[in-house]
Scaffold this active site. Structure first.
Site, PDB file in Angstrom:
ATOM      1  CB  ALA A   1      -0.975  -0.003   1.170  1.00  0.00           C
TER       2      ALA A   1
ATOM      3  N   GLY B   1       5.663   8.365   1.313  1.00  0.00           N
ATOM      4  CA  GLY B   1       6.559   8.094   2.445  1.00  0.00           C
ATOM      5  C   GLY B   1       7.457   6.901   2.138  1.00  0.00           C
ATOM      6  CG  HIS B   2       5.745   3.017   1.833  1.00  0.00           C
ATOM      7  ND1 HIS B   2       4.394   3.225   1.704  1.00  0.00           N
ATOM      8  CD2 HIS B   2       5.904   2.322   2.986  1.00  0.00           C
ATOM      9  CE1 HIS B   2       3.759   2.650   2.727  1.00  0.00           C
ATOM     10  NE2 HIS B   2       4.654   2.103   3.528  1.00  0.00           N
TER      11      HIS B   2
ATOM     12  CB  VAL C   1       6.851  11.716   3.313  1.00  0.00           C
ATOM     13  CG1 VAL C   1       6.162  12.417   2.142  1.00  0.00           C
ATOM     14  CG2 VAL C   1       8.316  11.460   2.980  1.00  0.00           C
TER      15      VAL C   1
HETATM   16  P1  AMP Z   1       4.567   0.230   6.630  1.00  0.00           P
HETATM   17  O1  AMP Z   1       4.357  -0.262   5.241  1.00  0.00           O
HETATM   18  O2  AMP Z   1       3.507   1.162   7.102  1.00  0.00           O
HETATM   19  O3  AMP Z   1       4.893  -0.876   7.601  1.00  0.00           O
HETATM   20  O4  AMP Z   1       5.849   1.148   6.586  1.00  0.00           O
HETATM   21  C1  AMP Z   1       7.045   0.703   5.997  1.00  0.00           C
HETATM   22  C2  AMP Z   1       8.121   1.699   6.288  1.00  0.00           C
HETATM   23  O5  AMP Z   1       7.748   2.970   5.753  1.00  0.00           O
HETATM   24  C3  AMP Z   1       8.360   1.919   7.786  1.00  0.00           C
HETATM   25  O6  AMP Z   1       9.762   2.031   8.012  1.00  0.00           O
HETATM   26  C4  AMP Z   1       7.650   3.205   8.055  1.00  0.00           C
HETATM   27  O7  AMP Z   1       8.179   3.934   9.135  1.00  0.00           O
HETATM   28  C5  AMP Z   1       7.881   3.946   6.750  1.00  0.00           C
HETATM   29  N1  AMP Z   1       6.880   4.997   6.578  1.00  0.00           N
HETATM   30  C6  AMP Z   1       5.535   4.874   6.616  1.00  0.00           C
HETATM   31  N2  AMP Z   1       4.942   6.081   6.450  1.00  0.00           N
HETATM   32  C7  AMP Z   1       5.937   6.985   6.321  1.00  0.00           C
HETATM   33  C8  AMP Z   1       5.972   8.405   6.129  1.00  0.00           C
HETATM   34  N3  AMP Z   1       4.864   9.139   6.060  1.00  0.00           N
HETATM   35  N4  AMP Z   1       7.180   9.010   6.032  1.00  0.00           N
HETATM   36  C9  AMP Z   1       8.326   8.273   6.107  1.00  0.00           C
HETATM   37  N5  AMP Z   1       8.349   6.937   6.278  1.00  0.00           N
HETATM   38  C10 AMP Z   1       7.180   6.300   6.392  1.00  0.00           C
END
Ligand code: AMP
Length: 283
Positions: free
Chosen positions: A36, A40-41, A181
């Site tokens: 998803a 940010g990712h 982000v």
């Molecule tokens: P997730 O898919 O939500 O488990 O996130 C995967 C990685 O993306 C993790 O290291 C999160 O901290 C990072 N992440 C998620 N949202 C953001 C964001 N808005 N800004 C920076 N990194 C993010």
């Protein structure tokens, strides 16, 4: 046209792909995600490209970090769009194991984390969470053996837990944090933001505004108690159910009596409707 990444779904195909990528000792950065994907990712992928020659992204919605009442079943899954975004960024490899590969029926091991994982922040509200995260990240690190791994500051406590674990267990991976982000109105990007109704989405930026206001009060000399009370007040007044708003030491996450005991970080978790949001800022 950028080339589509190699996609590995089994350990032998992962290792074949990594052998290719590591030709001439190329370094590899891993970006662990649950898919998803949003900007940010993508910022993590871009940082990964600066830190290593090759970039691998894992997409795995990890069941062991969800409690039974949490959103494992409804967690957004957007595979096609994810691959299109990763292709556009020049990602080399996508590691996409299924739950049966990661956790066969006789799976019986779990990493126990302490230190930053037991500081009464996320761990108080999600007692399953960091054990599940640490176990899956340890597996991803041993499967991919990256030189560098990129994690977002969005999940600030998680970043500290994973950094500590990589050091404690000599996993040979340098963990690098990436800045949060945000949407234009300040809301931290999150895969879970799609759960928000239009009304909740309009309210959601209050969280970041409250963090910024609280940080400013602290820099201007307000006491911790006064600044945090004002911040908590504006969050609950907007209609959130607040789990916590706390100032902690930015490295250890230990409680602090004053910002002079810092560097300090403000961390918040709150629910709007049924969606739980987290965010943090430095003071
Ligand atoms: P997730 O898919 O939500 O488990 O996130 C995967 C990685 O993306 C993790 O290291 C999160 O901290 C990072 N992440 C998620 N949202 C953001 C964001 N808005 N800004 C920076 N990194 C993010």
């Amino acid at each position: 046209m950028p080339q589509a990444p190699l996609i590995a779904r089994t350990l032998p195909s992962l290792h074949r792909a990594l052998d290719r990528l590591r030709a001439r000792n190329a370094t590899v950065a891993l970006v662990p995600t649950m898919g998803a994907l949003h900007e940010g990712h993508i910022s993590l992928v871009r940082l990964a490209k600066r830190r290593a020659k090759r970039v691998a992204v894992s997409i795995f919605v990890n069941p062991t970090q969800f409690a039974p009442h949490e959103d494992l079943g409804s967690y957004p899954r957007t595979w096609k769009a994810d691959i299109a975004k990763l292709t556009a960024e020049g990602t080399d490899l996508v590691w996409h194991p299924d739950a049966g590969l990661m956790y066969p029926p006789d799976f019986a091991s779990r990493i126990a984390v302490e230190g930053p994982a037991t500081v009464n922040l996320e761990d108080r509200f999600r007692p399953h969470f960091f054990g599940g995260v640490a176990t899956v990240v340890a597996k991803l690190f041993t499967q991919v053996r990256p030189d560098v791994a990129i994690f977002g500051e969005k999940d600030f406590q998680q970043l500290k837990v994973v950094t500590r674990m990589a050091r404690d267990l000599d996993l040979g991976v340098k963990v690098v944090g990436a800045a949060i982000v945000r949407e234009r109105d300040g809301l931290a990007m999150s895969s879970r933001n799609v759960y928000l109704s239009a009304e909740e989405r309009a309210t959601a930026p209050v969280l970041y505004r409250a963090l910024k206001d609280t940080a400013k009060r602290l820099r201007d000399g307000d006491s911790l108690a006064a600044a945090l009370a004002a911040g908590a007040g504006s969050i609950t007044h907007a209609g959130f159910a607040l789990d916590y708003l706390e100032a902690r030491h930015a490295e250890t996450l230990a409680p602090i009596a004053s910002v002079k005991d810092g560097p300090a970080r403000l961390l918040v978790a709150a629910k709007i409707g049924t969606t739980r949001l987290i965010d943090n800022v430095k003071v």
